[in-house]
Design a protein around this motif. Structure first.
Motif, mmCIF file in Angstrom:
data_model
loop_
_atom_site.group_PDB
_atom_site.id
_atom_site.type_symbol
_atom_site.label_atom_id
_atom_site.label_comp_id
_atom_site.label_asym_id
_atom_site.label_seq_id
_atom_site.Cartn_x
_atom_site.Cartn_y
_atom_site.Cartn_z
ATOM 1 N N PRO A 4 5.105 8.804 -3.597
ATOM 2 C CA PRO A 4 6.261 7.925 -3.476
ATOM 3 C C PRO A 4 7.624 8.549 -3.789
ATOM 4 N N THR A 5 7.676 9.767 -4.324
ATOM 5 C CA THR A 5 8.931 10.209 -4.951
ATOM 6 C C THR A 5 9.985 10.715 -3.972
ATOM 7 N N GLY A 6 9.592 11.079 -2.750
ATOM 8 C CA GLY A 6 10.542 11.672 -1.817
ATOM 9 C C GLY A 6 10.901 13.105 -2.185
ATOM 10 N N ASN A 7 10.271 13.607 -3.213
ATOM 11 C CA ASN A 7 10.567 14.922 -3.768
ATOM 12 C C ASN A 7 10.125 16.044 -2.823
ATOM 13 N N ALA A 10 9.673 2.072 -9.253
ATOM 14 C CA ALA A 10 9.443 1.323 -8.021
ATOM 15 C C ALA A 10 9.704 2.215 -6.820
ATOM 16 N N ARG A 11 8.956 1.986 -5.753
ATOM 17 C CA ARG A 11 9.191 2.707 -4.502
ATOM 18 C C ARG A 11 9.870 1.776 -3.507
ATOM 19 N N LEU A 12 11.014 2.217 -3.016
ATOM 20 C CA LEU A 12 11.749 1.432 -2.030
ATOM 21 C C LEU A 12 11.743 2.167 -0.690
ATOM 22 N N ASN A 13 11.265 1.518 0.338
ATOM 23 C CA ASN A 13 11.353 2.088 1.681
ATOM 24 C C ASN A 13 12.697 1.697 2.290
ATOM 25 N N SER A 33 9.814 -14.039 -5.117
ATOM 26 C CA SER A 33 10.339 -15.422 -5.129
ATOM 27 C C SER A 33 11.790 -15.460 -4.655
ATOM 28 N N LYS A 34 12.495 -14.363 -4.778
ATOM 29 C CA LYS A 34 13.880 -14.254 -4.283
ATOM 30 C C LYS A 34 13.924 -13.791 -2.829
ATOM 31 N N GLY A 35 12.781 -13.338 -2.316
ATOM 32 C CA GLY A 35 12.746 -12.920 -0.907
ATOM 33 C C GLY A 35 12.907 -11.435 -0.670
ATOM 34 N N VAL A 36 12.443 -10.612 -1.606
ATOM 35 C CA VAL A 36 12.460 -9.167 -1.378
ATOM 36 C C VAL A 36 11.204 -8.555 -1.990
ATOM 37 N N ALA A 37 10.659 -7.520 -1.326
ATOM 38 C CA ALA A 37 9.435 -6.883 -1.826
ATOM 39 C C ALA A 37 9.611 -5.373 -1.925
ATOM 40 N N PHE A 38 8.861 -4.766 -2.827
ATOM 41 C CA PHE A 38 8.823 -3.307 -2.991
ATOM 42 C C PHE A 38 7.456 -2.972 -3.565
ATOM 43 N N VAL A 39 7.144 -1.691 -3.751
ATOM 44 C CA VAL A 39 5.876 -1.353 -4.384
ATOM 45 C C VAL A 39 6.122 -0.937 -5.838
ATOM 46 N N PRO A 40 5.512 -1.618 -6.786
ATOM 47 C CA PRO A 40 5.626 -1.195 -8.187
ATOM 48 C C PRO A 40 5.077 0.213 -8.341
ATOM 49 N N GLY A 41 5.778 1.034 -9.080
ATOM 50 C CA GLY A 41 5.390 2.432 -9.213
ATOM 51 C C GLY A 41 3.992 2.642 -9.767
ATOM 52 N N SER A 42 3.508 1.697 -10.564
ATOM 53 C CA SER A 42 2.192 1.836 -11.202
ATOM 54 C C SER A 42 1.085 2.094 -10.183
ATOM 55 N N ALA A 43 1.276 1.604 -8.951
ATOM 56 C CA ALA A 43 0.253 1.776 -7.915
ATOM 57 C C ALA A 43 0.013 3.249 -7.580
ATOM 58 N N PHE A 44 0.971 4.102 -7.922
ATOM 59 C CA PHE A 44 0.878 5.509 -7.523
ATOM 60 C C PHE A 44 0.359 6.421 -8.636
ATOM 61 N N TYR A 45 -0.074 5.803 -9.721
ATOM 62 C CA TYR A 45 -0.614 6.576 -10.847
ATOM 63 C C TYR A 45 -2.110 6.338 -10.957
ATOM 64 N N PRO A 88 16.757 11.668 -2.123
ATOM 65 C CA PRO A 88 15.774 12.440 -1.350
ATOM 66 C C PRO A 88 16.431 13.238 -0.223
ATOM 67 N N LYS A 89 15.826 14.356 0.136
ATOM 68 C CA LYS A 89 16.339 15.216 1.214
ATOM 69 C C LYS A 89 15.632 14.946 2.542
ATOM 70 N N GLY A 90 14.712 13.985 2.533
ATOM 71 C CA GLY A 90 13.972 13.652 3.742
ATOM 72 C C GLY A 90 12.966 12.551 3.429
ATOM 73 N N GLY A 91 12.207 12.179 4.442
ATOM 74 C CA GLY A 91 11.154 11.193 4.221
ATOM 75 C C GLY A 91 11.633 9.767 4.325
ATOM 76 N N MET A 92 10.901 8.861 3.676
ATOM 77 C CA MET A 92 11.104 7.439 3.914
ATOM 78 C C MET A 92 11.293 6.608 2.654
ATOM 79 N N PHE A 93 11.335 7.283 1.483
ATOM 80 C CA PHE A 93 11.298 6.499 0.246
ATOM 81 C C PHE A 93 12.342 6.913 -0.791
ATOM 82 N N LEU A 94 12.803 5.903 -1.517
ATOM 83 C CA LEU A 94 13.645 6.096 -2.692
ATOM 84 C C LEU A 94 12.783 5.702 -3.890
ATOM 85 N N TRP A 95 12.669 6.637 -4.839
ATOM 86 C CA TRP A 95 11.840 6.400 -6.015
ATOM 87 C C TRP A 95 12.777 6.077 -7.166
#
Lengths: 398, 398
Positions: free
Chosen positions: A174-177, A368-371, A347-359, A322-329
């Motif tokens: 997820p890091t875009g690194n 958090a990972r934001l596309n 509930s506010k109408g926005v979604a992202f992936v919690p970073g915990s999923a990547f550990y 990030p220097k490329g890719g699709m994600f902001l970590w």
């Protein structure tokens, strides 16, 4: 009927990616969650023409084909790989249903349940699911902005003798690194010294915001050493279209042969139709020009999202551009649990992936990972506003 | 680099199907080996129009989709299933990369290495490869021209408590055999009594030479009982085109959900493009009329091959005329080893699959599977002549 499921199935915690993809379909939620490419940039006309050419070229586009993949496509891909310093023959390549299948088959071919594998911390969540499903023990090495930390990798390799190391060295998920050249060489050398195969997953490497930047793959660097330790996998999902589900793996011909045996049992072969469409597309469409166009647009979208988040002036929010890719970590304010935040955000109408999923374990919960590739303009503005509102509400509450 | 492969890989004897498919590509050999449909009967124009419709309908045809499969396609398939007496909802169905993937995922979901599964004797060779690769113990029940022998199935079920029974009740592969209604009911009842799940693989069921003949599926019969013991799988490979690699499984919603978890790890999803092409095709093309046309042609080809073989007057050659499907299962003269015969046959320019490939153990060596759907006319004449010559030369020699 009471079905008894295999123990491997009951070990799988949850299906985060699938739930995410469900979130993104047919709701008003602005989703920064899925890793979806921009639909408006799909080369629709080129795919249409390629499909027409494939179907017109003869009935073979509708017939069974080889498990290893459509030979003309493998030949074309060998030319593309050579342009990136990776010199392989068609028999050192197998076409898979996305690079996800390449990873899944490599696990079947190289590991037994209970084996240990080494990953970067954090790493791609769907690969963690594959490892979990196959009963593997996952160990994760620390990394900084230059890549995995060689000393930590060396230590873990000595301690655990992993069956392979899995890594996304260029624009990681997820890091875009992106790993530095020095780190690439150091990490490669450690794996060569200890004879640990490397699975180099490279779905994003072509999505460079700086066209002139060069990031040699571990596979290319390893070919200079002549060790053969790297198995490289990539996909057309991000450069042409995910729907065609066409990825590939290259590496030692014996490994490729074993992958073909496993793939035959898994699904006989990937879609001949999709492979022939891509072969026609490569022959008649300037794909590299197209990749430049989408990369430029993704760079714009990344900067747009960065600026919008900055403008919200949320204290304690950090990220590395990030220097490329699709994600902001994103690192959220200390103590903020992104999983809990997600519930408020949705509930506010926005979604992202919690970073915990990547550990694999011991997650950094305030990440958090934001596309930023799937939305743009007003949708991104709206999404960032909702996200900021959620963070403020959440921090005020706690 | 010396790769250490998983023990499961070294257990796999050989990759017969793959080698067969290789035989059929680009050589002058008349191949009765592969299970290839007739290319000249592919609905090329319908697929072309469907592809154009799918690509024109919006960019979703090129985007990621749900692991479970494209919902409109699942809805259309539910209607088709209902017409065959199988009543399911979309959440009781998953789209797979051919029915081969459905079998492979079911094995992952329902079994542990070392478990026992029950098959018909002989049975589909690529399912035997899946079982082998997953370290399963295979037991095979005897069958006659009416299907598996209930007493033998009951005995083996009591003795081994298999995790599931795998069967192709309608136009089996390799035998082309169709189970009688009485046998279907008996065998289903045994599995219900002992709570043994049945994987009913039905790739050929629609290829009936007698349009009016009705063969209710085990799934349909089981729905009348309400037990839920059957998981049914089928494919478009034989009715539309193999290249689109689109199959499906239906059954208990909990099993389908587990299959989705396993599929997500395996390849995230099957081709959105191919699924949307099939959805458009089902909406605009009279598929059942098309299936009648190919079935009729396959019946003609089967009779043509039978007549040609009969005309060769080879002593000791026996077979039962199939009522559908794609294969003629031939018993060769007593003592003749079909694997040895194949080597002679290939040198004469004709290929087939030695029957031994379809046995988990203790093979009947004087058997062979002949495909009659891929060739016709002069090619079939030539192939049968070469085959007869090989048999004569072989029997004269031995």
């Amino acid at each position: 009927m009471e079905f008894r499921f295999a123990s491997r199935m009951t070990q799988v915690k949850s299906s985060v990616v699938r739930d995410i993809l469900k979130l993104t379909q047919g709701s008003d939620i602005v989703s920064f969650a899925g890793g979806l490419p921009a639909e408006e940039l799909f080369p629709v006309q080129a795919v249409r023409e390629a499909a027409d050419r494939a179907i017109s070229a003869g009935t073979s586009a509708l017939q069974y084909g080889l498990t290893e993949g459509y030979l003309p496509l493998r030949e074309q891909l060998c030319v593309r790989m050579a342009q990136k310093g990776m010199n392989v023959k068609p028999e050192e390549m197998i076409i898979t249903t996305g690079s996800q299948q390449a990873i899944s088959l490599l696990v079947q071919v190289l590991t037994e349940p209970g084996d240990t594998v080494l990953v970067e911390r954090p790493t791609y969540l769907a690969c963690l699911q594959v490892f979990e499903l196959h009963g593997l023990k996952v160990i994760a090495a620390e990394s900084d902005e230059h890549g995995m930390i060689p000393e930590d990798v060396e230590r873990l390799v000595r301690l655990h003798k992993p069956k392979f190391m899995y890594a996304v060295p260029t624009f990681g998920n997820p890091t875009g690194n992106v790993w530095s050249l020095e780190r690439r060489q150091q990490l490669l050398q450690i794996c060569v010294n200890h004879q640990v195969p490397i699975i180099e997953d490279d779905p994003y490497g072509e999505l460079k915001y700086d066209e002139k930047a060069a990031y040699p793959t571990l596979f290319a660097l390893d070919q200079q050493l002549g060790s053969g330790v790297v198995i490289y996998t990539s996909t057309f999902s991000k450069t042409v279209a995910p729907a065609l589900r066409t990825g590939w793996a290259i590496g030692d011909a014996r490994v490729i042969k074993m992958l073909a045996v496993a793939k035959q049992a898994a699904d006989l072969q990937s879609s001949t139709m999709d492979q022939q469409i891509l072969s026609q597309l490569l022959a008649h469409f300037p794909l590299d020009d197209h990749i430049r166009v989408i990369s430029e647009s993704y760079g714009d979208r990344m900067r747009e999202m960065q600026n919008l988040i900055r403008a919200q002036k949320i204290e304690g929010l950090h990220w590395i551009e990030p220097k490329g890719g699709m994600f902001l970590w994103v690192e959220l304010p200390e103590g903020l649990d992104a999983e809990a935040l997600l519930r408020v955000a949705v509930s506010k109408g926005v979604a992202f992936v919690p970073g915990s999923a990547f550990y694999a374990y011991d997650p950094k919960r305030n990440t958090a990972r934001l596309n930023f590739t799937h939305n743009k303009g007003a949708r991104t503005v709206l999404g960032v506003e909702r996200l900021a509102e959620a963070i403020r509400e959440f921090t005020a509450r706690s």
